[in-house]
Enzyme design. Structure first.
Site, PDB file in Angstrom:
ATOM      1  N   GLU A 182       0.843  -1.210   0.000  1.00  0.00           N
ATOM      2  CA  GLU A 182       0.000   0.000   0.000  1.00  0.00           C
ATOM      3  C   GLU A 182       0.878   1.260   0.000  1.00  0.00           C
ATOM      4  OE1 GLU A 182      -2.800  -0.629   3.258  1.00  0.00           O
ATOM      5  OE2 GLU A 182      -4.122  -1.665   1.879  1.00  0.00           O
ATOM      6  N   GLU A 374      -5.599  -8.309  -1.057  1.00  0.00           N
ATOM      7  CA  GLU A 374      -6.231  -8.135   0.265  1.00  0.00           C
ATOM      8  C   GLU A 374      -7.689  -7.802   0.059  1.00  0.00           C
ATOM      9  OE1 GLU A 374      -4.620  -5.374   3.164  1.00  0.00           O
ATOM     10  OE2 GLU A 374      -2.576  -5.845   2.545  1.00  0.00           O
TER      11      GLU A 374
HETATM   12  C1  BG6 Z   1      -4.298  -2.863   4.835  1.00  0.00           C
HETATM   13  C2  BG6 Z   1      -2.990  -3.417   5.248  1.00  0.00           C
HETATM   14  O1  BG6 Z   1      -4.208  -1.508   5.124  1.00  0.00           O
HETATM   15  O2  BG6 Z   1      -5.462  -3.247   5.452  1.00  0.00           O
HETATM   16  C3  BG6 Z   1      -3.041  -4.442   6.346  1.00  0.00           C
HETATM   17  O3  BG6 Z   1      -2.172  -3.813   4.203  1.00  0.00           O
HETATM   18  C4  BG6 Z   1      -4.204  -4.147   7.267  1.00  0.00           C
HETATM   19  O4  BG6 Z   1      -1.811  -4.458   6.989  1.00  0.00           O
HETATM   20  C5  BG6 Z   1      -5.481  -4.246   6.461  1.00  0.00           C
HETATM   21  O5  BG6 Z   1      -4.266  -4.964   8.380  1.00  0.00           O
HETATM   22  C6  BG6 Z   1      -6.755  -4.075   7.262  1.00  0.00           C
HETATM   23  O6  BG6 Z   1      -6.694  -2.922   8.021  1.00  0.00           O
HETATM   24  P1  BG6 Z   1      -6.928  -2.937   9.588  1.00  0.00           P
HETATM   25  O7  BG6 Z   1      -6.577  -1.593  10.013  1.00  0.00           O
HETATM   26  O8  BG6 Z   1      -8.347  -3.258   9.780  1.00  0.00           O
HETATM   27  O9  BG6 Z   1      -6.017  -3.983  10.117  1.00  0.00           O
END
Ligand code: BG6
Length: 476
Positions: A182, A374
């Site tokens: 990211e 993701e």
């Molecule tokens: C993304 C990241 O921002 O989203 C992860 O690459 C992160 O590291 C994921 O965990 C979900 O976000 P959060 O803040 O709910 O953990």
């Protein structure tokens, strides 16, 4: 919807990041990283955005990364669970400070190398392809304290030495690589993303964009080295995706949404096209940014990526007046609250069509294979009286997003795979909570470090297993 037929070779799996899962923050010769000094609680956000300087651990604070879910010791049984779900890909990151504890050494820590070789060999045992991020929200603290992290050009050398060590040590075990997770979050959470903090009198924008330039060069150089080490290596950029909708058809709102999107796509524009986009000059001018670009940089940027990876959780919404309602933080970025979609318990909009839109926009813009690395729902899970977790809400979320991805594929887009975030519960990057759970596997641990760390398969575990078994044909 059209038939959910995913192409042959399409990869299914899940993702985690070293600092959110491994724990063992000072074992095996590992050095302290930025993630290790970010506490749980109200100090977390000001530190993450670089407003508050944090160079050392404090006795009265709790640091979720220190033990996380203990993947460091439990990787064998955790990977076995992934294999049981049928994963063909597992995304994780290497903790830079496990290989280079200070960051400025010239050779890697053998114990760190041996650890990741063991992890990737374990994947190989089950025919799971690792997808490895070199830098996922952790920079060795020594580089932050001694050099000011990415504001300093020397970081390019430190990073490429680290990257080369990885490509060489894990050659034959890993062929899919991402340089910076990211990368656009450098602008939004500069310390947690890139080790940047700011003095009161600094032009913050100058520091951020100069650091961005260094990362873009480092990413291009790492891509070049990866290809030199092994022509089969494939390197991707990684965008925190989810585009901005205009709040209304008012032209000024439409323009505001485009500006917000460009702020993020700026990075990917460079990583894919190998040159700065035309609009960047005006942004620099208006923000008082004057980039130091040295001879040879422009040539280096031409080492572009092989594929475009992105995360997608939620869409966002922008207006010319962002203060018009109580706006939310959606994956580290401000967003107005759209009345047309539902929101998670953390205020992230649930919008599968937004995924199809994002995929189409990215492919129209870049014509590179896409990889969704993701996607997931952070939710509170409860054990019922039988000790089970019936997480239908998570199943619904994934189903809708997999369907949306299938539509994007039917739209003509080459997509390499679908990777869920936090295939096993882990520490939340934004809040440091354990209770913001994403996994198909529950981990018995609370927000304060208590729990047995036992792993429990959720209902979604069995659902995802069937999805993979049927290559996405069976989503019910
Ligand atoms: C993304 C990241 O921002 O989203 C992860 O690459 C992160 O590291 C994921 O965990 C979900 O976000 P959060 O803040 O709910 O953990």
């Amino acid at each position: 919807m059209s038939e959910t037929i995913f192409p042959q070779g399409f990869l299914w799996g899940g993702a985690m990041a070293a600092n959110q899962a491994e724990g063992a923050y000072s074992e095996g010769g590992k050095g302290l990283s930025t993630a290790d000094v970010i506490p749980y609680g109200e100090k977390r956000y000001p530190i993450k955005i670089g407003r508050e300087k944090r160079f050392q651990l404090q006795r009265d604070e709790y640091y979720p990364s220190h033990d996380a879910i203990d993947f460091y010791h439990q990787y064998k049984s955790d990977i076995a669970l992934m294999a049981e779900m049928g994963f063909s890909v597992f995304r994780t990151s290497i903790a830079w400070s496990r290989l280079f504890p200070r960051g400025d050494e010239t050779t890697p820590n053998p114990e760190g190398i041996a650890y990741y070789q063991a992890v990737f060999n374990e994947c190989k045992k089950y025919h799971i392809e690792p997808l490895v991020t070199l830098c996922h929200f952790d920079v060795p603290m020594h580089l932050v304290i001694e050099y000011g992290s990415w504001r300093e050009r020397k970081m390019i050398d430190f990073f490429t030495t680290y990257a080369k060590a990885c490509f060489e040590a894990f050659d034959g075990l890993v062929k899919y690589w991402l340089t910076f997770n990211e990368i656009n979050l450098l602008l939004h959470t500069p310390f947690s993303s890139s080790g940047l903090w700011f003095e009161a009198d600094e032009n913050i924008e100058q520091v951020k964009y100069q650091a961005a330039h260094h990362q873009l060069i480092a990413s291009a150089l790492a891509t070049k080295i990866a290809h030199e080490v092994n022509a089969k290596n494939q390197v991707g950029c990684m965008l925190a995706g989810g585009g901005y909708y205009p709040w209304s058809p008012k032209p000024a709102d439409v323009w505001a949404a485009m500006e917000k999107d460009r702020e993020n796509l700026f990075f990917i524009d460079v990583q894919v096209r190998g040159i700065y986009p035309a609009y960047a000059q005006r942004i620099f001018r208006e923000k008082g940014v004057s980039l130091e670009i040295v001879e040879g940089d422009e040539q280096l940027l031409k080492n572009t990526v092989d594929f475009v990876s992105f995360s997608y959780y939620a869409s966002r919404c922008a207006a010319s007046d962002m203060e018009r309602d109580e706006n939310q933080s959606v994956n580290a970025e401000k967003s107005l609250t759209s009345p047309y979609i539902q929101h998670s318990d953390w205020g992230w909009g649930i919008d599968p069509l937004g995924l199809r839109l994002t995929a189409n926009m990215l492919y129209d813009r870049y014509q590179k294979p896409l990889f969704l690395v993701e996607n997931g729902l952070g939710a509170y899970d409860k054990l019922d009286e039988n000790g089970e977790i019936i997480d239908d809400y998570r199943i619904d979320y994934h189903r809708a997003h997999i369907q949306a991805l299938a539509e994007a594929i039917a739209d003509g887009i080459p997509v390499m795979g679908y990777i869920s975030w936090g295939c096993i519960d882990l520490v939340s990057a934004s809040t440091g909570e354990m209770s913001k759970r994403y996994g198909f596997v529950y981990v018995d641990k609370d927000d304060h470090g208590n729990g047995s760390l036992a792993r429990i398969r959720k209902k979604s575990f069995w659902w995802y297993q069937k999805v993979i078994q049927t290559h996405g044909r069976e989503l019910e």
